[in-house]
Motif scaffolding. Sequence first.
Motif: not given
Length: 302
Positions: A5, A236-238, A249, A253, A274-277, A282
């Motif tokens: 992350y 990079d996943y989102s 975004h 997840l 994981l480009e998640i807030k 996540s």
Amino acid sequence: MRIGYPCINRSLSCSSNKTFRLKSYSEEYLKQTVRGNLECLLKILKFNLAHSIFFFRITSDLVPFASHPINTFDWQEFFRSDFELIGDFILKNRMRISMHPDQFTLINSIREEIFERSRLELKYHAEVLDLMNLDFSAKVQIHVGGAYSDKPKSLERFVKRFGDLESSIRRRIVIENDDKLYDAGDCLKINAETRIPVLFDVFHHRLCNKTQLSDDYFERLVQTWDSSKDGLPMVDYSSQKPGGLAMQHADRLDLEDFDMFLKSTERFDFDVMLEIKDKEKSALKAIEWLANEKRFRAFLEA
DNA sequence: CTTAGTCAAGGGGTA
DNA sequence: TACCCCTTGACTAAG
């Protein structure tokens, strides 16, 4: 496969991206801020180790104003042993590190002074990784840049300018497909001329191409990484925020979507950012989900 | 203490 | 040319 992350850990009370306004710049304030940021970075990495998180993006704010002319302080020398200590921890625990300079870093800009500022910013990022003694699988990811109403020319200018950078920067750089201008196909064109590895962003691909990711296409991207020096490919996943605007975004997840992506790339091994807030939450969720995944286990058991 | 405006930095799109 | 958007957290001055 490692899971990671970016930049911030919300479970810990410290931050490694503390900065301040240019107006309040002083050498003393800088020293104090960098010291705090480095201390927190080590805390985050220890948290990560305790939770089997082996991939992390270090914030560009680690050293505020690092490439700004106001900063004439030799922070590299002053904090040398602190950087080494963190680097030792990373290496000892087989962790992977990336950095991502922000949108103002544009090596293909038409304006020479923007290229020069970008070069200094990239130098700073590469220096951080060098000071930690990390090998060249620790990467600095950038986008191709602007189109300047002539995309082919701007793509060529990227290639030319990349060649003008010093090798300490070049060996760290990877290029990432963006959400509307340069897709992974464009990145492959640049790779053909420069050998720069292509970091695939799943979410940007969806926004830019609106097509299903094919197995052949993904294979070509994976092959841009020379495993002997670059390490495993980075991805990079989102996913999109449900009900949100197209480019936003997700807050957390989406396991169903994540699992679909993993299944569609089953043949390949890579590290996932994981480009998640909600950041580390996540990552923990993904790791739990992956507990019996072949690729993930392979890393733990190696 | 809380809140709203602002922060080094660029570029694309629209009117 | 002017203005808004991207996206982001956190600093900072004002209330």
